[in-house]
Design an enzyme around this catalytic site. Structure first.
Site, PDB file in Angstrom:
ATOM      1  N   CYS A 198       7.908   9.411  -0.254  1.00 39.23           N
ATOM      2  CA  CYS A 198       6.921  10.503  -0.233  1.00 39.23           C
ATOM      3  C   CYS A 198       7.596  11.850  -0.422  1.00 39.23           C
ATOM      4  O   CYS A 198       7.092  12.719  -1.139  1.00 39.23           O
ATOM      5  CB  CYS A 198       6.118  10.478   1.058  1.00 39.23           C
ATOM      6  SG  CYS A 198       4.971   9.079   1.099  1.00 39.23           S
ATOM      7  N   CYS A 232       8.197   9.548   4.699  1.00 41.52           N
ATOM      8  CA  CYS A 232       9.277   8.653   4.237  1.00 41.52           C
ATOM      9  C   CYS A 232       9.958   9.239   3.001  1.00 41.52           C
ATOM     10  O   CYS A 232       9.468  10.178   2.372  1.00 41.52           O
ATOM     11  CB  CYS A 232       8.736   7.260   3.966  1.00 41.52           C
ATOM     12  SG  CYS A 232       7.896   7.091   2.373  1.00 41.52           S
ATOM     13  N   GLU A 272       0.754  10.359   2.591  1.00 37.84           N
ATOM     14  CA  GLU A 272       1.185  11.591   1.907  1.00 37.84           C
ATOM     15  C   GLU A 272       1.007  11.461   0.397  1.00 37.84           C
ATOM     16  O   GLU A 272       0.552  12.391  -0.282  1.00 37.84           O
ATOM     17  CB  GLU A 272       2.666  11.876   2.207  1.00 37.84           C
ATOM     18  CG  GLU A 272       2.969  12.130   3.677  1.00 37.84           C
ATOM     19  CD  GLU A 272       3.300  10.874   4.466  1.00 37.84           C
ATOM     20  OE1 GLU A 272       2.757   9.788   4.178  1.00 37.84           O
ATOM     21  OE2 GLU A 272       4.119  10.980   5.396  1.00 37.84           O
ATOM     22  N   GLU A 286      -2.864  -0.105   2.582  1.00 37.92           N
ATOM     23  CA  GLU A 286      -1.923  -1.232   2.472  1.00 37.92           C
ATOM     24  C   GLU A 286      -2.464  -2.306   1.535  1.00 37.92           C
ATOM     25  O   GLU A 286      -3.618  -2.263   1.097  1.00 37.92           O
ATOM     26  CB  GLU A 286      -1.655  -1.796   3.873  1.00 37.92           C
ATOM     27  CG  GLU A 286      -1.030  -0.738   4.772  1.00 37.92           C
ATOM     28  CD  GLU A 286      -0.555  -1.256   6.108  1.00 37.92           C
ATOM     29  OE1 GLU A 286      -0.966  -2.356   6.536  1.00 37.92           O
ATOM     30  OE2 GLU A 286       0.261  -0.539   6.738  1.00 37.92           O
ATOM     31  N   ASN A 290      -3.032   6.076   4.528  1.00 41.03           N
ATOM     32  CA  ASN A 290      -2.278   4.951   3.954  1.00 41.03           C
ATOM     33  C   ASN A 290      -3.219   3.791   3.622  1.00 41.03           C
ATOM     34  O   ASN A 290      -4.151   3.493   4.371  1.00 41.03           O
ATOM     35  CB  ASN A 290      -1.142   4.497   4.874  1.00 41.03           C
ATOM     36  CG  ASN A 290      -1.567   4.158   6.290  1.00 41.03           C
ATOM     37  OD1 ASN A 290      -2.484   4.743   6.843  1.00 41.03           O
ATOM     38  ND2 ASN A 290      -0.891   3.191   6.881  1.00 41.03           N
ATOM     39  N   CYS A 349       1.481   5.300   0.905  1.00 35.83           N
ATOM     40  CA  CYS A 349       1.490   6.093   2.136  1.00 35.83           C
ATOM     41  C   CYS A 349       0.420   7.176   2.090  1.00 35.83           C
ATOM     42  O   CYS A 349      -0.043   7.576   1.011  1.00 35.83           O
ATOM     43  CB  CYS A 349       2.840   6.782   2.304  1.00 35.83           C
ATOM     44  SG  CYS A 349       4.237   5.692   2.541  1.00 35.83           S
TER      45      CYS A 349
END
Ligand code: THU
Length: 137
Positions: free
Chosen positions: A97, A94, A61, A50, A48, A59
């Site tokens: 993703c 999530c 993934e 940010e 990830n 993210c």
């Protein structure tokens, strides 16, 4: 599920753990790693990343997925996924993703991720039973 055995999933989890070391997560401090095994035999990882404008965060993934398509092209398919975090927390992929992955993941692909008390493995179609599709008439 596809013919990916537990040893292969453990190896994928190890690769995801290594990727999580590179997490850029100064805001959440939640360090996530993902590893995708591709139908061409390659493994691609992501973490990830940010941003101070929080919504721009990507993210682990999706990092791995865009990397896989960028490296191997649009025909690439994902046949197994491992997700980890370094925070000892549950972290299934999530919703965003799952929707992104749906485009490239084989329905029977095993997805292993941290659940309360240990790893849990489900097929991608169990995790994302009704992905949005666009079928124009
Ligand atoms: N995150 C992931 O990398 N994967 C997920 O499936 C859920 C959340 C990241 C995004 C953000 O950097 C941090 O975890 C906290 O939400």
């Amino acid at each position: 599920m596809t013919n990916i055995d537990q040893a292969a999933l453990d190896g994928l989890t190890q690769r995801a753990t290594e990727a999580a070391q590179n997490s850029y997560s100064p805001y959440s401090h939640f360090r996530v790693g993902a590893a995708l095994r591709l139908s061409n035999g390659e493994i691609v990882t992501g973490t990830n990343v940010e941003n101070v404008s929080y919504g721009l965060t990507i993210c682990a993934e999706r990092s791995a997925l865009v990397r896989a398509v960028s490296q191997f092209g649009p025909e690439v398919r994902v046949e197994a996924i491992a997700v980890v975090n370094l925070n000892n927390a549950a972290s299934p992929p999530c919703g965003a993703c799952r929707q992104m992955l749906a485009e490239f993941v084989l329905p029977d692909a095993p997805v292993t991720f941290p659940a309360g008390g240990g790893a849990r493995t489900m097929t991608f179609s169990e995790l994302m039973p009704l992905a949005f599709e666009m079928k124009l008439k």
